[in-house]
Scaffold this motif. Structure first.
Motif, mmCIF file in Angstrom:
data_model
loop_
_atom_site.group_PDB
_atom_site.id
_atom_site.type_symbol
_atom_site.label_atom_id
_atom_site.label_comp_id
_atom_site.label_asym_id
_atom_site.label_seq_id
_atom_site.Cartn_x
_atom_site.Cartn_y
_atom_site.Cartn_z
ATOM 1 N N CYS A 160 0.829 -1.214 0.000
ATOM 2 C CA CYS A 160 0.000 0.000 0.000
ATOM 3 C C CYS A 160 0.859 1.258 0.000
ATOM 4 C CB CYS A 160 -0.919 0.020 1.224
ATOM 5 S SG CYS A 160 -2.167 -1.280 1.261
ATOM 6 N N ASN A 161 2.173 1.072 -0.105
ATOM 7 C CA ASN A 161 3.149 2.170 -0.092
ATOM 8 C C ASN A 161 3.096 2.949 1.212
ATOM 9 O OD1 ASN A 161 5.319 3.412 -1.372
ATOM 10 N ND2 ASN A 161 4.049 5.088 -2.150
ATOM 11 N N LEU A 162 2.829 2.246 2.304
ATOM 12 C CA LEU A 162 2.798 2.863 3.622
ATOM 13 C C LEU A 162 3.890 2.233 4.479
ATOM 14 C CD1 LEU A 162 -1.042 2.988 4.299
ATOM 15 C CD2 LEU A 162 0.458 4.935 3.820
ATOM 16 N N GLU A 163 4.928 3.002 4.729
ATOM 17 C CA GLU A 163 5.973 2.521 5.631
ATOM 18 C C GLU A 163 5.436 2.580 7.057
ATOM 19 O OE1 GLU A 163 10.557 3.533 7.026
ATOM 20 O OE2 GLU A 163 9.576 4.718 5.461
ATOM 21 N N THR A 164 5.514 1.470 7.769
ATOM 22 C CA THR A 164 4.983 1.407 9.123
ATOM 23 C C THR A 164 6.079 1.024 10.101
ATOM 24 O OG1 THR A 164 4.314 -0.893 8.793
ATOM 25 C CG2 THR A 164 2.639 0.810 8.418
ATOM 26 N N LYS A 165 5.844 1.378 11.345
ATOM 27 C CA LYS A 165 6.730 0.974 12.432
ATOM 28 C C LYS A 165 5.905 0.157 13.413
ATOM 29 C CE LYS A 165 10.026 3.635 13.970
ATOM 30 N NZ LYS A 165 11.244 2.791 13.971
#
Length: 567
Positions: free
Chosen positions: A188-193
């Protein structure tokens, strides 16, 4: 799709009740329409985005070995009573009755239902492990819905539940889900932590939240992290090591002193010529209708989720002035824990004051404080403080940094929290009945859409990541009545459809400026403009992400789109 046929309404002004960027833009761009407070209709463009996010989730969950099912949205109170949550879940659980006066609720989550299913279907250890998931509407009656889809009452969620014979196998699946979540959000092109978090009403011993880090102030929580090691945690779970500071007030005797017109910790520190670290403040709360005092160092703040967990309470609010007088016989701003009847009022001491000496507290009288106070030896300390940036990492002791995050997913190790009270068991290798060991794993589908808008936007509107954009290409004939422009635009449109590219054509008779503004507002990754330059055999090719505009031939535009977006 033709824009003239699309069921959409775009707005030039932000809605009055919208605070979050995603709330403003999703309404302005015609993706959602408000029906009631915290309840929205998803318009066709939004539905396309949600479908794409859901399909990514399905593909990765299926690849992980999970199986999709669908459970009822309306649930009987009976299953919640068996788990013990019917009485304790709180007002977010919307309860109702059917025509037979049977107690029901609208589903905020499905632990009880899925545990009931497992109890009825799974008999043997040979059937385990198992991971099942669904994508479905949920309802939680938030007391203050805000930020549009980020804090709504009705929302779309993927919830998965796993069943195991051992803690080790649960931990294995937990890691599988952690990797699966990273793949989902990356697509989804969402970098998450992934940050350590409080388990909340779901429960369990271990939990992590997947946070999209954002530059806006819409982020729900502070996320503390260490650049030197892998430590990261939500503010409601973060721990820290405090810098070495002066924590001795220097007062030789305990006594009451006059402190006229002193209203704040800073004023008191200045008045007494001491550090705020040498002041201990008492914060008064009502927790589940019972009075509570939280005791913490003057320069620190209470983290209320931590306090709730210490108290094992569901609801927490500050005491009102009248309650301070009734329960504490005190006055706001000068509250002290000294002299309080601990049989009637719970007192919780934060660990930050463990080494504080000869400190200052309120005197339960207006304009008076007690100096030279020291703690009793038998006090139990808890972590109820809010971490601050610059305090030290609990693992490597390097300074912590902070950013804002939006939660889009969470994973929990539930253990036997639901299987034991619900008597959900399987038969092990020895023929003995054992309770399922469980995990659960959630993704906010509608929240992911909103988080993408929070992450990707500019002053003109949304900038959708290509993988979840409603359409990849918007073809805009400047003048639809111009024969050459219209002919070229439709040739482009039909060619891209044949190539499997998701394309929309703005065939409206509106001015070009209106079409351009709508295109940028909605956030199509590519806009192909067919205008006067078509007489020279050229169209305008604009990428929304970087705003780059090129003049190329229609054939080149088709090939570029096919290479980028063909299925």
């Amino acid at each position: 799709m033709r824009m003239s046929k699309l069921f959409i309404e775009t707005l030039r002004q932000d809605p009055n009740d919208a605070e979050a960027i995603s709330h403003k833009l999703l309404i302005r761009a015609g993706f959602i329409k408000k029906l009631a407070n915290g309840i929205y209709s998803y318009m066709p463009l939004a539905q396309r985005v949600l479908t794409k996010i859901s399909n990514i989730i399905r593909q990765e969950m299926d690849s992980s070995g999970a199986q999709e099912l669908l459970m009822p949205f309306v649930q009987p109170a009976e299953v919640w009573q068996k788990s013990g949550r019917w009485q304790v879940y709180g007002k977010e659980l919307l309860r109702c009755k059917d025509r037979h006066e049977t107690d029901l609720c609208l589903s905020p989550t499905h632990e009880e239902v899925v545990t009931t299913l497992a109890k009825e279907v799974i008999n043997s250890y040979k059937d385990l492990p198992l991971n099942v998931y669904q994508i479905q509407t949920k309802f939680r009656d938030e007391i203050r819905p805000r930020f549009g889809l980020l804090r709504g009452r009705e929302f779309i969620m993927k919830d998965a539940y796993s069943f195991h014979t051992s803690k080790e196998d649960l931990e294995r699946e937990y890691e599988v889900m952690a990797k699966t979540y990273t793949k989902i959000f990356n697509r989804c092109n969402l970098e998450t932590k992934a940050v350590q978090s409080d388990s909340g009403a779901i429960g369990g011993s271990v939990s992590h939240e997947y946070m999209v880090l954002v530059d806006t102030q819409t982020g729900e929580n502070d996320v503390f992290y260490c650049e030197n090691c892998n430590y990261s945690a939500n503010s409601n779970h973060a721990e820290s090591i405090l810098p070495i500071e002066e924590v001795d007030g220097g007062f030789k005797d305990e006594k009451i002193v006059d402190t006229p017109n002193v209203k704040t910790i800073a004023d008191l520190a200045q008045f007494l010529n001491i550090s705020p670290n040498c002041i201990v403040k008492t914060v008064a709360y009502i927790a589940d209708s019972k009075p509570v005092l939280a005791i913490i160092r003057g320069d620190k703040d209470i983290e209320e989720t931590k306090l709730l967990n210490v108290l094992n309470a569901l609801e927490l609010r500050p005491m009102e002035d009248s309650e301070i007088k009734e329960y504490l016989h005190s006055v706001p701003g000068f509250i002290s824990y000294k002299g309080i009847d601990t049989n009637k009022v719970r007192i919780v001491f934060d660990k930050t004051i463990k080494n504080t000496k000869n400190f200052v507290i309120g005197a339960n009288e207006i304009d008076k404080h007690i100096v030279g106070v020291n703690l009793d030896n038998n006090i139990e300390f808890f972590d109820i403080s809010l971490v601050k940036e610059g305090e030290f990492c609990p693992i490597c002791k390097k300074p912590l940094k902070v950013t804002r995050g939006i939660e889009v997913g969470n994973i929990f190790q539930l253990g036997t929290k639901y299987s034991k009270p619900m008597n959900a068991c399987y038969t092990d290798e020895k023929g003995e009945l054992k309770p399922f060991i469980m995990g659960c794993y959630g993704i906010g589908v509608s929240r992911t859409m909103a988080a993408a808008v929070e992450k990707y936007h500019d002053e003109q509107g949304i900038i959708w990541p290509e993988s979840i954009a409603p359409y990849k290409v918007n073809i805009v004939p400047v003048n639809i009545d111009d024969e050459l422009q219209s002919k070229t635009a439709y040739e482009l449109y039909n060619s891209l459809i044949e190539a499997g590219v998701e394309v929309i054509i703005d065939d409206r008779t509106d001015r070009a400026g209106v079409k351009f503004k709508d295109s940028d507002l909605i956030g199509f990754p590519v806009r192909i403009t067919v205008g006067k330059t078509i007489q020279e055999g050229l169209v305008e090719y604009k990428t929304r992400k970087d705003g780059l505009v090129e003049k190329i031939t229609p054939i080149e535009a088709i090939e570029r789109c096919k290479n980028a977006f063909s299925n």
